[in-house]
Write a protein that holds these residues in place. Structure first.
Motif, PDB file in Angstrom:
ATOM      1  N   ALA A 215       0.836  -1.195   0.000  1.00  0.00           N
ATOM      2  CA  ALA A 215       0.000   0.000   0.000  1.00  0.00           C
ATOM      3  C   ALA A 215       0.872   1.247   0.000  1.00  0.00           C
ATOM      4  O   ALA A 215       1.911   1.296   0.664  1.00  0.00           O
ATOM      5  CB  ALA A 215      -0.931   0.004   1.207  1.00  0.00           C
ATOM      6  N   ALA A 216       0.459   2.267  -0.750  1.00  0.00           N
ATOM      7  CA  ALA A 216       1.175   3.543  -0.757  1.00  0.00           C
ATOM      8  C   ALA A 216       0.957   4.251   0.566  1.00  0.00           C
ATOM      9  O   ALA A 216      -0.108   4.121   1.195  1.00  0.00           O
ATOM     10  CB  ALA A 216       0.680   4.413  -1.909  1.00  0.00           C
ATOM     11  N   GLN A 217       1.970   4.999   1.008  1.00  0.00           N
ATOM     12  CA  GLN A 217       1.860   5.691   2.284  1.00  0.00           C
ATOM     13  C   GLN A 217       0.749   6.737   2.212  1.00  0.00           C
ATOM     14  O   GLN A 217       0.684   7.535   1.288  1.00  0.00           O
ATOM     15  CB  GLN A 217       3.188   6.366   2.624  1.00  0.00           C
ATOM     16  N   GLY A 218      -0.112   6.714   3.205  1.00  0.00           N
ATOM     17  CA  GLY A 218      -1.246   7.638   3.248  1.00  0.00           C
ATOM     18  C   GLY A 218      -2.371   7.277   2.309  1.00  0.00           C
ATOM     19  O   GLY A 218      -3.323   8.051   2.174  1.00  0.00           O
ATOM     20  N   GLY A 219      -2.278   6.107   1.649  1.00  0.00           N
ATOM     21  CA  GLY A 219      -3.322   5.690   0.725  1.00  0.00           C
ATOM     22  C   GLY A 219      -4.456   4.981   1.428  1.00  0.00           C
ATOM     23  O   GLY A 219      -4.450   4.787   2.652  1.00  0.00           O
ATOM     24  N   GLU A 223      -4.578  -0.336   5.805  1.00  0.00           N
ATOM     25  CA  GLU A 223      -5.135  -1.344   6.703  1.00  0.00           C
ATOM     26  C   GLU A 223      -5.150  -2.720   6.035  1.00  0.00           C
ATOM     27  O   GLU A 223      -4.893  -3.745   6.691  1.00  0.00           O
ATOM     28  CB  GLU A 223      -6.551  -0.937   7.108  1.00  0.00           C
ATOM     29  N   ALA A 224      -5.418  -2.767   4.744  1.00  0.00           N
ATOM     30  CA  ALA A 224      -5.412  -4.048   4.032  1.00  0.00           C
ATOM     31  C   ALA A 224      -4.006  -4.643   3.989  1.00  0.00           C
ATOM     32  O   ALA A 224      -3.842  -5.874   4.086  1.00  0.00           O
ATOM     33  CB  ALA A 224      -5.954  -3.858   2.622  1.00  0.00           C
ATOM     34  N   GLU A 225      -2.962  -3.813   3.890  1.00  0.00           N
ATOM     35  CA  GLU A 225      -1.596  -4.334   3.899  1.00  0.00           C
ATOM     36  C   GLU A 225      -1.234  -4.923   5.258  1.00  0.00           C
ATOM     37  O   GLU A 225      -0.577  -5.982   5.344  1.00  0.00           O
ATOM     38  CB  GLU A 225      -0.607  -3.231   3.533  1.00  0.00           C
ATOM     39  N   ASN A 226      -1.667  -4.267   6.317  1.00  0.00           N
ATOM     40  CA  ASN A 226      -1.371  -4.794   7.653  1.00  0.00           C
ATOM     41  C   ASN A 226      -2.000  -6.179   7.849  1.00  0.00           C
ATOM     42  O   ASN A 226      -1.381  -7.079   8.432  1.00  0.00           O
ATOM     43  CB  ASN A 226      -1.876  -3.824   8.720  1.00  0.00           C
TER      44      ASN A 226
END
Length: 281
Positions: A215-219, A223-226
């Protein structure tokens, strides 16, 4: 012998015979002769104008007077006397109609990324996990960090080609589907970052939650990446196990070598195969 001529109620005496008015030539009668002596009974015959006189030719018309004009010197007009009163600015009058309020035509509005509608891209090709090429477009799915095809990941000290694995999974997801992306009406050579969907499925959401992109930062997909990291999915998980695949079959023997020529080595005739009939004579 006396002659009596009746003409218009007057009596004309002569020495010949009596003649009627219809027998008299008006032109010849108007000219006097030396033998005939005509006397009028009254003064009215001498004063009456001849009705059969020859018309006179048209008289020349007098020339028309020429019309002359002169130029007026503008400097000869005296300007008005300046007023001693101070000038006062007044409000402009109201327009006569709404047409007077119309301004110049506005230039056409250029479509910005927020105004672009979804453009369908058929037969998309994934060059990397997060990169799509179709119909002259090169689109990078917005909100994700693209995983390059040559990227490697580490698992327990062992590296594996996670970039190629992510690209393969993305290609399988796009196979046989049309992608809708918010791109301009015409494609270009530059890569465009845009939101893309397959039906109601957000492609960026699918890539990140399955672990095939970061996920891009601030995108919107942080939450999905975590969750994908916690579940060790995709590039965040272990290297794929290849030991369960069946081994390649062993070679049965040395492969035959093709001859240099189809002609026999001794130069004789070629013997046809026994399983084929001989040609008819």
């Amino acid at each position: 012998m006396a002659a009596l001529v009746v003409a218009g109620g007057h009596t004309v005496k002569g020495r010949e015979s009596v003649v009627t008015v219809d027998q008299i030539d008006p032109i010849a009668d108007a000219l006097p002769t030396g033998n005939d002596t005509l006397s009028a009974s009254g003064s009215d015959a001498a004063q009456e104008p001849a009705t059969s006189a020859i018309p006179a030719p048209d008289a020349p018309q007098p020339p028309k007077p020429a019309v002359h004009s002169r130029a007026i010197d503008p400097d000869a007009v005296a300007p008005p006397e300046p007023s001693d009163q101070e000038l006062e600015r007044v409000e402009p009058r109201a327009p006569l109609s709404d047409l007077a309020l119309a301004g110049p035509p506005k230039p056409p509005k250029l479509k910005m990324p927020g105004d672009w509608n979804g453009t369908k891209l058929f037969q998309p090709v994934a060059t990397a996990a997060g990169l799509i090429e179709a119909k002259g477009y090169a689109v990078a799915v917005s909100g994700v960090d693209v995983v390059k095809a040559d990227e490697t990941c580490s698992d327990a000290g062992k590296s594996w080609a996670c970039g190629a694995r992510a690209r393969t999974a993305f290609r399988a997801f796009l196979r046989g589907r049309a992608v809708a992306c918010t791109v301009p009406p015409e494609g270009g050579r530059d890569t465009i970052s845009a939101e893309c969907h397959v039906g109601n499925q957000d492609i960026g959401q699918w890539l990140v939650e399955n672990g095939w992109a970061r996920a891009a930062q601030g995108g919107p997909y942080v939450e999905a990446e975590n969750k994908a990291r916690t579940a060790r999915k995709g590039i965040f998980g272990p290297a794929p196990r290849l030991d369960g695949l069946p081994a390649l079959p062993a070679a049965s023997g040395t492969a035959p070598v093709a001859p240099d020529s189809i002609l026999p080595a001794d130069g004789g005739a070629v013997t046809p195969p026994t399983d084929q009939p001989e040609p008819a004579q």
